[in-house]
Write an enzyme that holds these catalytic residues in place. Structure first.
Site, PDB file in Angstrom:
ATOM      1  N   ASP A  80       0.858  -1.179   0.000  1.00  0.00           N
ATOM      2  CA  ASP A  80       0.000   0.000   0.000  1.00  0.00           C
ATOM      3  C   ASP A  80       0.892   1.226   0.000  1.00  0.00           C
ATOM      4  O   ASP A  80       2.115   1.112   0.183  1.00  0.00           O
ATOM      5  CB  ASP A  80      -0.939   0.004   1.210  1.00  0.00           C
ATOM      6  CG  ASP A  80      -2.294   0.647   0.901  1.00  0.00           C
ATOM      7  OD1 ASP A  80      -2.294   1.798   0.406  1.00  0.00           O
ATOM      8  OD2 ASP A  80      -3.333   0.017   1.151  1.00  0.00           O
ATOM      9  N   LYS A  96     -16.401   7.118 -12.652  1.00  0.00           N
ATOM     10  CA  LYS A  96     -16.676   7.900 -13.852  1.00  0.00           C
ATOM     11  C   LYS A  96     -16.128   7.186 -15.090  1.00  0.00           C
ATOM     12  O   LYS A  96     -15.023   6.643 -15.068  1.00  0.00           O
ATOM     13  CB  LYS A  96     -16.057   9.287 -13.727  1.00  0.00           C
ATOM     14  CG  LYS A  96     -16.673  10.131 -12.621  1.00  0.00           C
ATOM     15  CD  LYS A  96     -16.047  11.506 -12.559  1.00  0.00           C
ATOM     16  CE  LYS A  96     -16.687  12.349 -11.449  1.00  0.00           C
ATOM     17  NZ  LYS A  96     -16.075  13.700 -11.361  1.00  0.00           N
ATOM     18  N   ASP A 137     -10.075   0.897  -5.751  1.00  0.00           N
ATOM     19  CA  ASP A 137     -10.790   2.094  -6.154  1.00  0.00           C
ATOM     20  C   ASP A 137     -11.599   1.788  -7.412  1.00  0.00           C
ATOM     21  O   ASP A 137     -11.039   1.352  -8.417  1.00  0.00           O
ATOM     22  CB  ASP A 137      -9.785   3.223  -6.426  1.00  0.00           C
ATOM     23  CG  ASP A 137     -10.455   4.581  -6.555  1.00  0.00           C
ATOM     24  OD1 ASP A 137     -11.549   4.644  -7.149  1.00  0.00           O
ATOM     25  OD2 ASP A 137      -9.878   5.565  -6.078  1.00  0.00           O
ATOM     26  N   ARG A 196     -14.322  -3.143   7.919  1.00  0.00           N
ATOM     27  CA  ARG A 196     -15.181  -2.039   8.339  1.00  0.00           C
ATOM     28  C   ARG A 196     -15.820  -1.362   7.134  1.00  0.00           C
ATOM     29  O   ARG A 196     -17.017  -1.041   7.142  1.00  0.00           O
ATOM     30  CB  ARG A 196     -14.381  -1.019   9.153  1.00  0.00           C
ATOM     31  CG  ARG A 196     -14.091  -1.463  10.581  1.00  0.00           C
ATOM     32  CD  ARG A 196     -13.442  -0.347  11.366  1.00  0.00           C
ATOM     33  NE  ARG A 196     -12.130   0.009  10.843  1.00  0.00           N
ATOM     34  CZ  ARG A 196     -11.414   1.028  11.289  1.00  0.00           C
ATOM     35  NH1 ARG A 196     -11.880   1.801  12.249  1.00  0.00           N
ATOM     36  NH2 ARG A 196     -10.233   1.285  10.771  1.00  0.00           N
ATOM     37  N   GLU A 234     -16.384  -2.693   4.215  1.00  0.00           N
ATOM     38  CA  GLU A 234     -17.367  -3.603   3.637  1.00  0.00           C
ATOM     39  C   GLU A 234     -18.663  -3.565   4.432  1.00  0.00           C
ATOM     40  O   GLU A 234     -19.764  -3.555   3.862  1.00  0.00           O
ATOM     41  CB  GLU A 234     -16.801  -5.020   3.610  1.00  0.00           C
ATOM     42  CG  GLU A 234     -17.730  -6.042   2.995  1.00  0.00           C
ATOM     43  CD  GLU A 234     -17.111  -7.424   2.956  1.00  0.00           C
ATOM     44  OE1 GLU A 234     -17.799  -8.360   2.498  1.00  0.00           O
ATOM     45  OE2 GLU A 234     -15.951  -7.577   3.375  1.00  0.00           O
TER      46      GLU A 234
END
Length: 278
Positions: free
Chosen positions: A134, A188, A184, A258, A260
């Site tokens: 990450d 759009k 993510d 959390r 989810e």
């Protein structure tokens, strides 16, 4: 949503939670954060601000920079534990996973948010190593803190771009699995090209996954789930484990996060996809 490659390298001074005792190099609550030179790490000995110089690489990315809040407890974990359990994705060396994990099979997790689910999976399966990637500094510190608190020696935390890790720092067939939980969704239409699960990503991932390894994705964004299913089903190197060719039930080993739980409260449907590397 989890921070699965959503945030980028942190650029803001640390905001310190007043409930934790200050650690070395961390300002006390209410005191101004010291100025850092461009590129200087926020925590001495901790993760680098931009380990691979990724801002110079012209490639559409699935993550974006954001400001982050780091508690003193997380900062203390980063300073103390990063040299032992952390690594920067600089693209300059090939990792020896056998040496790093003592010969355990290794699963790569791309994007782990604050690390609670990762720590729970590592605790439940101590015979599997988890290389957790990450760029979210608070999450990196929190996962290191959880690993220390729970005596989890089968976690390593990697900082940087997972694409560079896969492409330049892992050897062919070296992974026993790959987890991509709640990336993510880039909802759009003009941003769909930024979604991580694309044919090009699967081409690369297939070279690093051992035959029989499982690629496990999960999302609560229905349109992205459909795209994931279509792209994975069409790839010649992956086979769906679901007998009906659709989504799989959530496996017991994947905890409900959390984020989810918040999605479920809003009525979102969570979909798991489990595909075998042929």
């Amino acid at each position: 949503m989890s921070d699965l490659l959503n945030p980028g390298p942190d650029v803001a001074p640390a905001d310190v939670a007043p409930t934790d005792a200050p650690g070395p190099g961390v300002p006390t609550a209410g005191s101004p954060a010291p100025r850092r030179a461009k590129g200087e790490p926020r925590f001495p000995g901790g993760p680098a601000a931009d380990p691979a110089g990724s801002h110079h690489e012209r490639r559409i990315r699935s993550f974006q920079p954001r400001r982050s809040r780091v508690t003193t407890g997380q900062g203390d974990a980063l300073e103390r534990l990063w040299p032992q359990w952390g690594l920067d994705i600089d693209g300059l060396r090939v990792l020896d996973l056998d040496e790093m994990f003592g010969g355990l099979p290794v699963v790569l997790e791309i994007g782990f948010g604050m690390g609670e689910a990762t720590a729970r999976m590592a605790e439940a399966d101590p015979d599997t190593g988890i290389l957790a990637v990450d760029v979210h500094t608070p999450g990196q510190g929190n996962l290191l803190r959880l690993a220390e608190q729970n005596g989890l020696s089968n976690i390593r935390v990697a900082n940087g771009d997972a694409i560079i890790l896969l492409r330049a720092m892992l050897t062919p067939d070296s992974l026993a699995g790959l987890r991509v939980y709640f990336p993510d969704p880039w909802p759009k239409s003009r941003h769909h090209k930024r979604r991580l699960i694309q044919p090009e990503f699967l081409d690369l991932a297939a070279t690093r996954l051992a035959p029989g390894a499982v690629l496990h994705c999960a999302t609560d964004w229905e349109p992205y789930a459909g795209q994931m299913l279509d792209v994975l089903a069409a790839h010649p190197q992956f086979r769906n484990t679901a007998a009906d060719g659709g989504y799989a039930p959530r496996p017991a080993f994947r905890p409900v996060t959390r984020f989810e739980g918040q999605g479920l409260e809003k009525g979102h449907a969570v979909h798991d996809l489990l595909f075998l590397r042929r």
